[in-house]
Design a protein around this motif. Structure first.
Motif, PDB file in Angstrom:
ATOM      1  N   GLN A 221       0.834  -1.207   0.000  1.00 39.35           N
ATOM      2  CA  GLN A 221       0.000   0.000   0.000  1.00 39.35           C
ATOM      3  C   GLN A 221       0.867   1.254   0.000  1.00 39.35           C
ATOM      4  O   GLN A 221       0.610   2.216  -0.740  1.00 39.35           O
ATOM      5  CB  GLN A 221      -0.896   0.015   1.234  1.00 39.35           C
ATOM      6  CG  GLN A 221      -2.003  -1.012   1.261  1.00 39.35           C
ATOM      7  CD  GLN A 221      -2.936  -0.733   2.435  1.00 39.35           C
ATOM      8  OE1 GLN A 221      -3.742   0.194   2.400  1.00 39.35           O
ATOM      9  NE2 GLN A 221      -2.810  -1.515   3.487  1.00 39.35           N
ATOM     10  N   VAL A 323      -6.521  -1.555   7.467  1.00 41.21           N
ATOM     11  CA  VAL A 323      -6.977  -2.179   6.224  1.00 41.21           C
ATOM     12  C   VAL A 323      -6.340  -3.554   6.058  1.00 41.21           C
ATOM     13  O   VAL A 323      -7.024  -4.556   5.827  1.00 41.21           O
ATOM     14  CB  VAL A 323      -6.642  -1.276   5.015  1.00 41.21           C
ATOM     15  CG1 VAL A 323      -6.938  -1.999   3.698  1.00 41.21           C
ATOM     16  CG2 VAL A 323      -7.430   0.026   5.081  1.00 41.21           C
ATOM     17  N   THR A 346     -14.269  -8.461   0.340  1.00 42.48           N
ATOM     18  CA  THR A 346     -14.307  -7.200  -0.414  1.00 42.48           C
ATOM     19  C   THR A 346     -15.584  -6.434  -0.120  1.00 42.48           C
ATOM     20  O   THR A 346     -15.554  -5.225   0.146  1.00 42.48           O
ATOM     21  CB  THR A 346     -14.198  -7.480  -1.920  1.00 42.48           C
ATOM     22  OG1 THR A 346     -12.995  -8.202  -2.189  1.00 42.48           O
ATOM     23  CG2 THR A 346     -14.191  -6.176  -2.710  1.00 42.48           C
ATOM     24  N   MET A 349     -15.489  -5.007   3.477  1.00 40.80           N
ATOM     25  CA  MET A 349     -14.574  -3.892   3.679  1.00 40.80           C
ATOM     26  C   MET A 349     -15.046  -2.629   2.969  1.00 40.80           C
ATOM     27  O   MET A 349     -14.882  -1.518   3.495  1.00 40.80           O
ATOM     28  CB  MET A 349     -13.167  -4.291   3.239  1.00 40.80           C
ATOM     29  CG  MET A 349     -12.540  -5.334   4.147  1.00 40.80           C
ATOM     30  SD  MET A 349     -10.860  -5.824   3.665  1.00 40.80           S
ATOM     31  CE  MET A 349      -9.943  -4.303   3.936  1.00 40.80           C
ATOM     32  N   SER A 353     -15.967   1.052   4.559  1.00 38.63           N
ATOM     33  CA  SER A 353     -15.197   2.193   4.088  1.00 38.63           C
ATOM     34  C   SER A 353     -15.875   3.503   4.472  1.00 38.63           C
ATOM     35  O   SER A 353     -17.054   3.713   4.194  1.00 38.63           O
ATOM     36  CB  SER A 353     -15.043   2.094   2.564  1.00 38.63           C
ATOM     37  OG  SER A 353     -14.479   3.253   2.032  1.00 38.63           O
ATOM     38  N   LEU A 357     -13.060   1.869   8.231  1.00 40.32           N
ATOM     39  CA  LEU A 357     -11.816   1.862   7.466  1.00 40.32           C
ATOM     40  C   LEU A 357     -11.693   3.138   6.636  1.00 40.32           C
ATOM     41  O   LEU A 357     -12.695   3.701   6.199  1.00 40.32           O
ATOM     42  CB  LEU A 357     -11.768   0.641   6.540  1.00 40.32           C
ATOM     43  CG  LEU A 357     -11.811  -0.733   7.205  1.00 40.32           C
ATOM     44  CD1 LEU A 357     -11.901  -1.837   6.146  1.00 40.32           C
ATOM     45  CD2 LEU A 357     -10.585  -0.960   8.091  1.00 40.32           C
ATOM     46  N   THR A 362      -8.853   2.074   1.452  1.00 40.12           N
ATOM     47  CA  THR A 362      -9.551   0.810   1.199  1.00 40.12           C
ATOM     48  C   THR A 362      -9.737   0.603  -0.301  1.00 40.12           C
ATOM     49  O   THR A 362      -9.500  -0.498  -0.824  1.00 40.12           O
ATOM     50  CB  THR A 362     -10.921   0.792   1.906  1.00 40.12           C
ATOM     51  OG1 THR A 362     -10.721   1.008   3.314  1.00 40.12           O
ATOM     52  CG2 THR A 362     -11.621  -0.543   1.710  1.00 40.12           C
ATOM     53  N   ARG A 363     -10.147   1.653  -1.002  1.00 40.13           N
ATOM     54  CA  ARG A 363     -10.303   1.536  -2.460  1.00 40.13           C
ATOM     55  C   ARG A 363      -8.965   1.260  -3.125  1.00 40.13           C
ATOM     56  O   ARG A 363      -8.860   0.426  -4.029  1.00 40.13           O
ATOM     57  CB  ARG A 363     -10.928   2.816  -3.034  1.00 40.13           C
ATOM     58  CG  ARG A 363     -12.385   3.014  -2.656  1.00 40.13           C
ATOM     59  CD  ARG A 363     -13.033   4.073  -3.534  1.00 40.13           C
ATOM     60  NE  ARG A 363     -12.408   5.381  -3.387  1.00 40.13           N
ATOM     61  CZ  ARG A 363     -12.761   6.278  -2.477  1.00 40.13           C
ATOM     62  NH1 ARG A 363     -13.734   6.003  -1.618  1.00 40.13           N
ATOM     63  NH2 ARG A 363     -12.155   7.454  -2.424  1.00 40.13           N
TER      64      ARG A 363
END
Length: 376
Positions: A221, A323, A346, A349, A353, A357, A362-363
């Motif tokens: 990330q 995340v 998915t 999460m 968002s 999160l 997250t995206r």
């Protein structure tokens, strides 16, 4: 980095004055000249200046910035004009600087579209392509070989360090730092997809420890956001140590198959504080690791634990860890449940968002995951 923040201060001042006075006003000219001269000198010395906006967080030349009112205002100013990435290059002209000042001085949506020039680049945050090139022989063979080496060397050393903590011996941070450096070097050699693929696998043969998985996913990330150098390594170390407070929770509670009692859950909720307190006393532990250990269950909207004030600003490393932590925890087989499917995780999460999160992170995380899946 002090020079970069001073450039941002000057840019905000010049833009604010340009919004109040005409372009020939003495104050506007003076600030514009000072901005151009200091920016030119900095670019000549450092090569370039890169500013990335993630929500209201600023990453300057790969380094996430501590929260401050003026940096927060600058991030908001850029976002309002659709700018997520701003890069200054050596050779920038007075005209380019003046154009930027005008763009930022106009009300959002009224200064025209941000158009890149030879030495001033605008853009949105784009993640790198993470799959291997077509025809590459790295793929499956490299994953198997590299993971076997990591399993036999790095992770054995990591496990031994954790055992030392359980015996109430002092953690040797150099060992953790070496493991993280090894992960970072592998990313550079093989590309982001290799180790991310390892963390996504559900085959027991390739299962890492939870903390190593979170470290891998955090590094991926952070690299996708342009973070590098010591800051990248500190984010990796923070991920490796985020759950260290659980070593102070009785194993029978951690491994309990049934539902926890209220009293048992209260003990679990103490592990962020225990972990942060322990790490504070270890020489050489990055400050970021202490913060992430303390904040990684706080949630984006601060409804988690420990209890934090409404004005609390979570560290970027903590957001990254939340995340990665949630993803790996749900993807991994636990004593009390089977692993969840990727599509199910998915959906969960993305639903979380913006509440539990960080929405942008997250995206971005799932863009990395999708890139890995397509490239393998």
């Amino acid at each position: 980095m002090k020079g970069a923040t001073n450039i941002i201060r000057l840019l905000q001042s010049a833009s604010a004055n340009a919004a109040l006075y005409d372009s020939g006003h003495l104050q506007v000219v003076r600030l514009g000249n000072q901005l151009f001269e200091e920016l030119s000198a900095m670019l000549e010395a450092c090569g370039e200046l890169s500013v990335i906006v993630v929500e209201n967080e600023l990453i300057i030349n790969g380094t996430p910035q501590e929260h401050s009112l003026f940096l927060n205002r600058f991030a908001t100013m850029l976002k309002a004009r659709g700018i997520e990435h701003l890069k200054f290059l050596p050779g920038i002209t007075r005209e380019e600087v003046a154009g930027l000042v005008y763009l930022l001085s106009a009300a959002a949506g009224q200064g025209g579209e941000a158009a890149s020039s030879d030495h001033l680049r605008f853009g949105c945050v784009k993640l790198p392509v993470v799959g291997h090139p077509a025809g590459s022989e790295v793929g499956e063979r490299a994953v198997t070989e590299v993971l076997k080496e990591l399993r036999d060397q790095e992770l054995d050393r990591f496990t031994e360090m954790y055992r030392a903590v359980q015996r109430r011996q002092q953690l040797k941070i150099t060992g953790i730092a070496e493991v993280v450096t090894g992960f970072v070097e592998l990313f550079r050699q093989e590309g982001i997809s290799l180790l991310v693929l390892a963390a996504l696998r559900d085959n027991d043969e390739y299962t890492f420890t939870h903390s190593a998985n979170v470290c891998i996913l955090n590094i991926a990330q952070a690299m996708a956001l342009g973070i590098e150098g010591q800051q990248l390594k500190d984010i990796g170390v923070a991920a490796m140590l985020h759950d260290i407070g659980k070593l102070f929770v009785p194993e029978e509670i951690l491994n309990k198959k049934g539902r926890l009692t209220d009293e048992e859950f209260e003990l679990i909720k103490k592990h962020p504080v225990s972990g942060a307190r322990y790490l504070m006393d270890i020489p050489g532990v990055p400050r970021m690791a202490v913060i992430a250990a303390y904040e990684h269950h706080a949630k984006f909207n601060l409804t988690g634990y420990p209890d934090l004030s409404a004005s609390w600003r979570l560290n970027l490393s903590s957001h990254l860890t939340m995340v990665s932590d949630f993803f790996d925890a749900t993807r991994t087989r636990r004593s009390y449940r089977e692993p969840l499917e990727l599509d199910q995780i998915t959906t969960m999460m993305l639903d979380m968002s913006g509440t539990e999160l960080h929405p942008v992170l997250t995206r971005n995380f799932f863009q990395i995951v999708e890139g890995v899946k397509k490239g393998c």
